[in-house]
Design a protein around this motif. Structure first.
Motif, short mmCIF file in Angstrom:
data_model
loop_
_atom_site.label_atom_id
_atom_site.label_comp_id
_atom_site.label_asym_id
_atom_site.label_seq_id
_atom_site.Cartn_x
_atom_site.Cartn_y
_atom_site.Cartn_z
N GLY A 33 0.81 -1.21 0.00
CA GLY A 33 0.00 0.00 0.00
C GLY A 33 0.84 1.25 0.00
O GLY A 33 0.53 2.24 -0.68
N GLY A 34 1.94 1.24 0.76
CA GLY A 34 2.82 2.40 0.80
C GLY A 34 3.45 2.68 -0.55
O GLY A 34 3.58 3.85 -0.96
N LEU A 35 3.83 1.62 -1.26
CA LEU A 35 4.41 1.81 -2.59
C LEU A 35 3.38 2.39 -3.55
O LEU A 35 3.71 3.25 -4.39
CB LEU A 35 4.94 0.47 -3.12
CG LEU A 35 6.16 -0.09 -2.38
CD1 LEU A 35 6.50 -1.49 -2.90
CD2 LEU A 35 7.36 0.84 -2.54
N ARG A 36 2.16 1.93 -3.45
CA ARG A 36 1.11 2.44 -4.34
C ARG A 36 0.81 3.91 -4.04
O ARG A 36 0.68 4.73 -4.97
CB ARG A 36 -0.15 1.60 -4.16
CG ARG A 36 -1.35 2.07 -4.98
CD ARG A 36 -1.05 2.14 -6.44
NE ARG A 36 -2.19 2.60 -7.21
CZ ARG A 36 -2.13 3.17 -8.40
NH1 ARG A 36 -0.94 3.38 -8.97
NH2 ARG A 36 -3.22 3.54 -9.04
N GLY A 42 3.84 10.59 -6.16
CA GLY A 42 4.91 11.02 -7.07
C GLY A 42 4.37 11.75 -8.28
O GLY A 42 4.97 12.74 -8.74
N ARG A 43 3.25 11.27 -8.82
CA ARG A 43 2.66 11.95 -9.98
C ARG A 43 2.15 13.33 -9.60
O ARG A 43 2.30 14.29 -10.36
CB ARG A 43 1.52 11.09 -10.55
CG ARG A 43 2.00 9.81 -11.23
CD ARG A 43 0.94 9.27 -12.18
NE ARG A 43 -0.25 8.81 -11.48
CZ ARG A 43 -0.47 7.55 -11.11
NH1 ARG A 43 0.45 6.63 -11.36
NH2 ARG A 43 -1.58 7.21 -10.50
N PHE A 44 1.56 13.45 -8.42
CA PHE A 44 1.08 14.76 -7.99
C PHE A 44 2.24 15.72 -7.72
O PHE A 44 2.16 16.91 -8.04
CB PHE A 44 0.23 14.63 -6.72
CG PHE A 44 -1.18 14.16 -6.97
CD1 PHE A 44 -1.98 14.81 -7.89
CD2 PHE A 44 -1.70 13.07 -6.29
CE1 PHE A 44 -3.29 14.39 -8.12
CE2 PHE A 44 -3.00 12.64 -6.51
CZ PHE A 44 -3.79 13.31 -7.43
N VAL A 45 3.31 15.22 -7.11
CA VAL A 45 4.46 16.07 -6.82
C VAL A 45 5.06 16.62 -8.10
O VAL A 45 5.44 17.80 -8.18
CB VAL A 45 5.52 15.29 -6.02
CG1 VAL A 45 6.83 16.06 -5.96
CG2 VAL A 45 5.02 15.01 -4.61
N THR A 46 5.12 15.79 -9.12
CA THR A 46 5.68 16.23 -10.39
C THR A 46 4.83 17.31 -11.04
O THR A 46 5.35 18.29 -11.59
CB THR A 46 5.80 15.03 -11.36
OG1 THR A 46 6.62 14.03 -10.74
CG2 THR A 46 6.42 15.46 -12.68
N THR A 47 3.51 17.17 -10.94
CA THR A 47 2.60 18.11 -11.62
C THR A 47 2.27 19.32 -10.76
O THR A 47 2.26 20.46 -11.26
CB THR A 47 1.29 17.39 -12.00
OG1 THR A 47 1.60 16.16 -12.68
CG2 THR A 47 0.43 18.27 -12.90
N THR A 97 -5.80 2.23 -0.91
CA THR A 97 -5.39 1.67 -2.20
C THR A 97 -6.32 0.56 -2.67
O THR A 97 -6.46 0.32 -3.87
CB THR A 97 -3.95 1.13 -2.12
OG1 THR A 97 -3.83 0.23 -1.01
CG2 THR A 97 -2.97 2.27 -1.93
N VAL A 98 -6.98 -0.11 -1.72
CA VAL A 98 -7.98 -1.11 -2.09
C VAL A 98 -9.26 -0.43 -2.54
O VAL A 98 -9.91 -0.84 -3.52
CB VAL A 98 -8.26 -2.06 -0.92
CG1 VAL A 98 -9.49 -2.92 -1.19
CG2 VAL A 98 -7.05 -2.94 -0.64
N SER A 99 -9.63 0.64 -1.85
CA SER A 99 -10.93 1.27 -2.10
C SER A 99 -10.97 2.04 -3.42
O SER A 99 -12.04 2.12 -4.04
CB SER A 99 -11.27 2.23 -0.94
OG SER A 99 -11.38 1.52 0.26
N ILE A 100 -9.86 2.61 -3.85
CA ILE A 100 -9.88 3.42 -5.07
C ILE A 100 -10.31 2.60 -6.29
O ILE A 100 -11.29 2.94 -6.95
CB ILE A 100 -8.51 4.10 -5.29
CG1 ILE A 100 -8.27 5.17 -4.22
CG2 ILE A 100 -8.44 4.73 -6.68
CD1 ILE A 100 -6.87 5.75 -4.23
#
Length: 431
Positions: A33-36, A42-47, A97-100
């Protein structure tokens, strides 16, 4: 039924956790879950680097008072820090991460079985609670599987359930706030983050996932400790509590009163109270009953000592009540500043730890002797500190100037909270 559940002696100190297969499975799920979450972040930080930093900071700060309040609920028999962290991590890393993906898939099924219009209106109200409450409740069950001896009362279940819900709430709100930034179609803008923080965090947090998790946790706690009832009765109560959490979540997500009850802050406040107040009152009632039951159990062990050097009759009454414990600390603080506050708090913590050790010794005679002696020595050391400050015992007087000062500070605090909440409602009502 829940308020009649028994309290069991404090669990044995944490040992051998790494040898349990269930603990390794939970650890693997937390890592996955932490990796996900790191991948999504990471995608949000980049954008949106500034918005991501702002959202993380705001909701992390919001988590602090919630964490403190939840852990203080179980002052007399505090849960191990590692298990509290596991509960929070399960909610924030595993349940989210399961719920999304599961929520999206279930909402698509609803759209096909009913209609796209129905799914657009009621999909989130039905699919979100179904997936999320199951995922969060499994986190409480995971705590039971890896550390059954630490679930000693209904209140323990409430604490773990609330922490699972808190972890879920914080991570979900960060993702929602950054989704609002993307939806606004602007560049790296913090305004949608602040708006989401005020609505989903500051105003809604008190009766959101933390509350739902606490309700489900009460049921799981009862299932574990209510051994004076049949297994079928305990399971029924647990399922009823989880269903209550699901119903509360459905009510919260339902598109009822979507246009509010009038305009401005008053209308928004009415909606929040109408949807959130019933489950909040229910959980407050359960917590009060569970706390009183646990206080009766542990104070009985301390009362048997009949040693005012360890605990006086006044301190015994104070230790049973969260409000009186806080009043005793404030009284000491008014007279001796931070030193007085810390001295009283440390004495109260030592007395609570002794109560737990006495309950263990009563159930498992023999090996508990050194631990009890160590706690008694700890109390006497703290008693000497308190006496050195000129305080004969850790209690607050019923009247006098200090009592009036404490009441005045309470009024000022409540008034300040009302002003802040109304300002937030006004800002959102006119948004």
């Amino acid at each position: 039924m829940i308020e009649h559940a028994g309290v069991q002696p404090g669990g044995a100190p944490m040992a051998g956790l790494a040898r349990q297969p269930a603990a390794w499975i939970v650890a693997a799920l937390l890592i996955a879950g932490g990796l996900r979450i790191a991948q999504i972040g990471g995608r949000f930080v980049t954008t949106f680097p500034l918005a991501t930093l702002t959202a993380t900071a705001l909701f992390a700060l919001l988590a602090v008072p919630f964490w403190w309040f939840v852990t203080e609920l179980d002052f007399l028999e505090r849960e191990p820090a590692v298990l509290r962290a596991v509960a929070f991590g399960w909610g924030g890393l595993v349940a989210t991460t399961v719920s999304i993906p599961a929520g999206t898939a279930l909402e698509n099924i609803v759209a096909k079985l009913a209609s796209p219009g129905f799914a657009a209106g009621w999909g989130a109200a039905l699919t979100g609670p179904t997936v999320e409450e199951i995922a969060k409740t499994l986190g409480i069950v995971a705590i039971v599987l890896i550390a059954r001896s630490q679930i000693n009362s209904v209140l323990d279940g409430v604490v773990y359930g609330a922490l699972v819900g808190l972890g879920f709430q914080i991570v979900e709100d960060i993702v929602f706030s950054l989704g609002a930034v993307a939806l606004a179609g602007r560049t790296d803008d913090v305004q949608p983050v602040v708006t989401t923080f005020l609505l989903r965090g500051f105003l809604s947090g008190v009766w959101s996932h933390t509350l739902f998790g606490a309700l489900a946790g009460a049921g799981i706690g009862y299932l574990v400790v209510g051994t004076d009832r049949s297994r079928a009765a305990r399971l029924s109560v647990a399922l009823l509590a989880v269903f209550g959490a699901w119903c509360s979540h459905v009510l919260w997500n339902a598109p009822l009163f979507g246009d509010g009850l009038g305009n401005g802050a008053a209308g928004l406040l009415a909606v929040l109270l109408l949807k959130g107040l019933p489950p909040l009152l229910l959980v407050m009632l359960l917590v009060r009953r569970a706390h009183d039951h646990e206080a009766d159990f542990y104070s009985a062990h301390l009362a048997g000592l009949r040693d005012p050097g360890l605990i006086t009759r006044g301190e015994l009454a104070v230790l049973r009540s969260g409000a009186q414990r806080a009043a005793a600390r404030r009284h000491a603080q008014l007279r001796h500043g931070r030193r007085g506050f810390v001295a009283v708090r440390r004495l109260q913590r030592a007395q609570a730890r002794l109560a737990v050790e006495l309950s263990r010794a009563a159930r498992w005679p023999g090996p508990g002797g050194p631990a009890v002696a160590r706690r008694c020595a700890e109390i006497r050391a703290q008693r000497a500190v308190l006496t050195g400050l000129g305080l004969p015992e850790a209690v607050a007087p019923r009247g006098g100037r200090d009592a009036w000062v404490r009441h005045a500070w309470s009024v000022v605090t409540v008034a300040a909270a009302v002003v802040i909440v109304w300002a937030a409602l006004t800002a959102l009502g006119g948004h």
